[in-house]
Design a protein around this motif. Structure first.
Motif, PDB file in Angstrom:
ATOM      1  N   MET A  16      36.053  45.243  40.696  1.00 20.43           N
ATOM      2  CA  MET A  16      34.760  44.879  41.277  1.00 20.43           C
ATOM      3  C   MET A  16      34.176  46.002  42.128  1.00 20.43           C
ATOM      4  O   MET A  16      32.992  46.009  42.421  1.00 20.43           O
ATOM      5  CB  MET A  16      34.913  43.622  42.139  1.00 20.43           C
ATOM      6  N   GLY A  18      34.062  48.476  45.748  1.00 22.28           N
ATOM      7  CA  GLY A  18      33.814  48.137  47.137  1.00 22.28           C
ATOM      8  C   GLY A  18      35.093  47.893  47.912  1.00 22.28           C
ATOM      9  O   GLY A  18      36.207  48.054  47.411  1.00 22.28           O
ATOM     10  N   LEU A  20      35.889  44.951  49.496  1.00 22.13           N
ATOM     11  CA  LEU A  20      36.351  43.571  49.494  1.00 22.13           C
ATOM     12  C   LEU A  20      37.074  43.235  48.200  1.00 22.13           C
ATOM     13  O   LEU A  20      36.620  43.617  47.117  1.00 22.13           O
ATOM     14  CB  LEU A  20      35.168  42.608  49.640  1.00 22.13           C
ATOM     15  N   LYS A  22      37.815  40.768  45.144  1.00 19.92           N
ATOM     16  CA  LYS A  22      36.770  39.982  44.481  1.00 19.92           C
ATOM     17  C   LYS A  22      36.688  38.555  45.000  1.00 19.92           C
ATOM     18  O   LYS A  22      35.597  37.974  45.048  1.00 19.92           O
ATOM     19  CB  LYS A  22      36.983  39.983  42.971  1.00 19.92           C
ATOM     20  N   HIS A  25      34.197  38.272  47.727  1.00 15.98           N
ATOM     21  CA  HIS A  25      32.811  38.649  47.450  1.00 15.98           C
ATOM     22  C   HIS A  25      31.893  37.446  47.566  1.00 15.98           C
ATOM     23  O   HIS A  25      32.271  36.312  47.257  1.00 15.98           O
ATOM     24  CB  HIS A  25      32.688  39.241  46.041  1.00 15.98           C
ATOM     25  N   ASP A  26      30.668  37.697  47.993  1.00 15.35           N
ATOM     26  CA  ASP A  26      29.682  36.641  48.108  1.00 15.35           C
ATOM     27  C   ASP A  26      29.302  36.098  46.731  1.00 15.35           C
ATOM     28  O   ASP A  26      29.004  36.852  45.811  1.00 15.35           O
ATOM     29  CB  ASP A  26      28.417  37.172  48.802  1.00 15.35           C
ATOM     30  N   PRO A  31      31.940  32.926  50.068  1.00 10.35           N
ATOM     31  CA  PRO A  31      32.954  33.753  49.395  1.00 10.35           C
ATOM     32  C   PRO A  31      33.458  33.039  48.150  1.00 10.35           C
ATOM     33  O   PRO A  31      33.552  31.797  48.124  1.00 10.35           O
ATOM     34  CB  PRO A  31      34.056  33.903  50.449  1.00 10.35           C
ATOM     35  N   PRO A 213      32.180  42.649  37.193  1.00  7.87           N
ATOM     36  CA  PRO A 213      30.925  42.387  37.917  1.00  7.87           C
ATOM     37  C   PRO A 213      29.960  41.475  37.180  1.00  7.87           C
ATOM     38  O   PRO A 213      29.332  40.611  37.781  1.00  7.87           O
ATOM     39  CB  PRO A 213      30.345  43.792  38.108  1.00  7.87           C
ATOM     40  N   PHE A 216      30.263  37.689  37.748  1.00  9.20           N
ATOM     41  CA  PHE A 216      29.670  37.100  38.949  1.00  9.20           C
ATOM     42  C   PHE A 216      28.279  36.553  38.650  1.00  9.20           C
ATOM     43  O   PHE A 216      27.907  35.477  39.133  1.00  9.20           O
ATOM     44  CB  PHE A 216      29.587  38.148  40.069  1.00  9.20           C
TER      45      PHE A 216
END
Length: 228
Positions: A16, A18, A20, A22, A25-26, A31, A213, A216
């Motif tokens: 993912m 970054g 954070l 996954k 993640h927002d 979350p 990604p 999401f």
């Protein structure tokens, strides 16, 4: 009947990108792992929820959790993850009672679209059979890799297995105790290696595993439409 759920959320989700993992993640304002917590809580608010997290991420999770609106702060416990998923689940089982009437579900935090109805089917199947896993029909054509190439296989002979996988707690604990150092792909494999056969119950093709990604975006769309 006592019910427990272990939500496995110890991975780093490196695909993912970054800082954070996954599961933090927002996803539509919460979350990602919160959606699984919410589904189990909505199905039965008395179900005891235990998150299995990377030890180094617990502080980060608590910061995220405490920033949620008070009405969204679902009670839960935290256990530390291990080096493998198998070790993480084993850690999550520690300290849980082994009464014959207790059931435990093991769910991957990367499946935020699990529905209340599917959770209910899992509890019911495990209460009847001792252990049960959700499965869906395979819709793609399949080939088996062999030396020098591959061969076609009949997809009707296979199903795709999901989570939550649900068991009588004492049986799952005994299964893990029989193979303390082995690594398995899921809890059904642990259960089977101990000489027990899990039943299958109806899963859902919407109960997707969020891995990349683009997943999401798909999960977000389903949640906005209220589809699970």
């Amino acid at each position: 009947m006592e019910k427990y759920v272990i939500i496995v959320a110890g991975g780093e989700g490196t695909r993912m990108g970054g800082d954070l993992p996954k599961q933090f993640h927002d996803l539509n304002g919460r979350p990602m792992l919160w959606w699984s917590m919410s589904a189990f809580h909505d199905e039965d608010a008395s179900t005891k929820i235990r998150l299995v997290l990377n030890r180094d991420r617990v502080g980060q999770w608590m910061s995220i959790y405490n920033s949620l609106p008070e009405t969204d702060r679902i009670p839960h416990e935290v256990s530390y993850g291990g080096g493998t998923r198998t070790a993480s689940v084993r850690n999550g089982l520690e300290g849980l009672p082994s009464g014959t009437n207790a059931l435990v579900a093991v769910h991957d935090a990367a499946r935020p679209l699990v529905s209340v109805e599917m959770i209910s089917r899992g509890w019911e199947a495990a209460a009847r059979h001792g252990g049960a896993v959700p499965a869906v029909a395979v819709t793609d054509s399949l080939r088996r890799i062999v030396e020098g190439g591959s061969v076609s296989v009949d997809r009707n002979d296979y199903v795709a297995v999901q989570t939550p996988q649900v068991f009588q707690l004492g049986r799952l604990r005994a299964a893990y105790d029989q193979n303390p150092d082995a690594v398995f792909s899921d809890d059904a494999a642990v259960y089977e290696a101990a000489g027990m056969s899990p039943a299958l119950f109806e899963g859902s093709h919407l109960n997707m595993k969020v891995t990349r990604p683009g997943d999401f975006e798909i999960a977000s769309l389903f949640l906005r439409k209220g589809v699970k």
